[in-house]
Design an enzyme around this catalytic site. Structure first.
Site, PDB file in Angstrom:
ATOM      1  N   TYR A   1      -3.050 -13.872   9.147  1.00 18.42           N
ATOM      2  CA  TYR A   1      -3.632 -12.114   8.571  1.00 18.42           C
ATOM      3  C   TYR A   1      -3.048 -11.013   9.594  1.00 18.42           C
ATOM      4  O   TYR A   1      -2.693 -10.176   9.488  1.00 18.42           O
ATOM      5  CB  TYR A   1      -4.628 -11.928   7.895  1.00 18.42           C
TER       6      TYR A   1
ATOM      7  N   ASP B   1      10.042  -7.037  -6.312  1.00 12.63           N
ATOM      8  CA  ASP B   1       8.370  -7.412  -5.384  1.00 12.63           C
ATOM      9  C   ASP B   1       9.629  -7.062  -3.855  1.00 12.63           C
ATOM     10  O   ASP B   1       9.853  -7.197  -4.294  1.00 12.63           O
ATOM     11  CB  ASP B   1       9.491  -9.157  -5.499  1.00 12.63           C
TER      12      ASP B   1
ATOM     13  N   TRP C   1     -12.720  -2.928   6.618  1.00 14.19           N
ATOM     14  CA  TRP C   1     -13.870  -3.437   5.517  1.00 14.19           C
ATOM     15  C   TRP C   1     -14.120  -2.706   5.138  1.00 14.19           C
ATOM     16  O   TRP C   1     -15.017  -2.133   4.927  1.00 14.19           O
ATOM     17  CB  TRP C   1     -15.455  -3.465   6.918  1.00 14.19           C
TER      18      TRP C   1
ATOM     19  N   THR D   1      -3.365  -9.685   0.509  1.00 11.79           N
ATOM     20  CA  THR D   1      -4.847  -9.269   1.670  1.00 11.79           C
ATOM     21  C   THR D   1      -6.096 -10.821   1.297  1.00 11.79           C
ATOM     22  O   THR D   1      -6.990 -10.317   2.239  1.00 11.79           O
ATOM     23  CB  THR D   1      -5.934  -8.365   1.052  1.00 11.79           C
TER      24      THR D   1
END
Length: 284
Positions: free
Chosen positions: A125, A36, A150, A62
């Site tokens: 984020y 982790d 993107w 994400t």
């Protein structure tokens, strides 16, 4: 060269594992089932064992809307987790390449962003990725920050596939016109990152396909090239598409630093064509 890639089960991480191994590098592919990233002792122990020359840190949370609902978790994973990796890497003399995002910019200037423009994140984020950038830069003297945007990849959920699936099912399409960025093919981003880590020059980089467009123009181009030219798209504003996270409106990136090293990505239109051809759906 011996490399360690975190987030190896993700789309960019997996592409990097395959590409760099094919280029003759010894690759340690790790993901959350290995350790982790928020557990510093575990990260340190693994890096002490592997002792790579570079760590390519693609592991991240994400889910942009998820980050908006749990900002503390976002900072823990994307920010402090990146710091853990960078610190553990520094302890064994390894450099670290951190994958960041165009969203670290606020998008209010109406201009293309260069590598050393001031970051101003406007959602959780984006803030978590900016924290990660700062953690990496202050924890490791051999650091690269790579911002991309993107991303669309094979084998998973992405914008192009969502648009094509809706068109093939006859579902109505509504796409935002006032969010502007660089559509970037995952395979091209992986090739650019691989080239950069082989060069080994530290710094901040924007690795995106050339050119920028709106989400609407991105969708329209993909539909036309895939043979859905007759499918209509209703143009809408971002305000008409409610979501937990509000993305910055205008964040196209300029690849200046990478281009100076000879790392250039093709246009986003050529990248979309290549993606569609590999998927077997290019009709234009």
């Amino acid at each position: 060269m011996e490399l360690l890639i975190t987030g190896a089960h993700g789309r960019l991480g997996a592409a990097l594992v395959a590409l760099l191994a094919a280029r003759g590098h010894q690759v340690h592919a790790v993901d959350s089932d290995t350790f982790d990233v928020t557990d510093f002792p575990a990260a340190r122990a693994y890096l002490q064992h592997a002792r790579p020359a570079w760590v390519i840190h693609t592991a991240a949370w994400t889910d942009v809307d998820g980050c908006a609902r749990d900002p503390q978790k976002a900072v823990l994973i994307n920010g402090h987790g990146a710091g853990n990796i960078a610190t553990a890497a520094a302890e064994v003399g390894a450099g670290v390449l951190y994958i960041s995002s165009n969203e670290v910019f606020d998008g209010v200037g109406g201009r293309v962003y260069h590598e050393y423009d001031r970051a101003a994140p406007v959602n959780p984020y984006a803030y978590s990725k900016w924290v990660g950038e700062q953690a990496v830069l202050t924890s490791n003297p051999r650091a690269m920050i790579v911002r991309t945007a993107w991303l669309f990849a094979h084998g998973g959920k992405n914008f192009i596939q969502s648009i094509l699936n809706a068109a093939s099912a006859g579902n109505p399409l509504r796409v935002v016109t006032n969010e502007i960025g660089n559509p970037t093919y995952n395979d091209d981003a992986a090739a650019a990152v691989a080239a950069l880590v082989e060069i080994g020059r530290c710094g901040v980089y924007h690795l995106v396909n050339e050119g920028h467009c709106s989400r609407y123009a991105f969708a329209r181009y993909a539909l036309d090239q895939a043979g859905y030219g007759g499918v209509a798209i209703q143009p809408i504003s971002a305000a008409e598409w409610p979501r937990a996270s509000v993305p910055p409106e205008y964040t196209p990136l300029a690849n200046t630093a990478g281009a100076m090293l000879g790392i250039r990505l093709r246009t986003w239109q050529a990248a979309v064509d290549a993606f569609l051809a590999k998927e077997g759906v290019l009709k234009a």
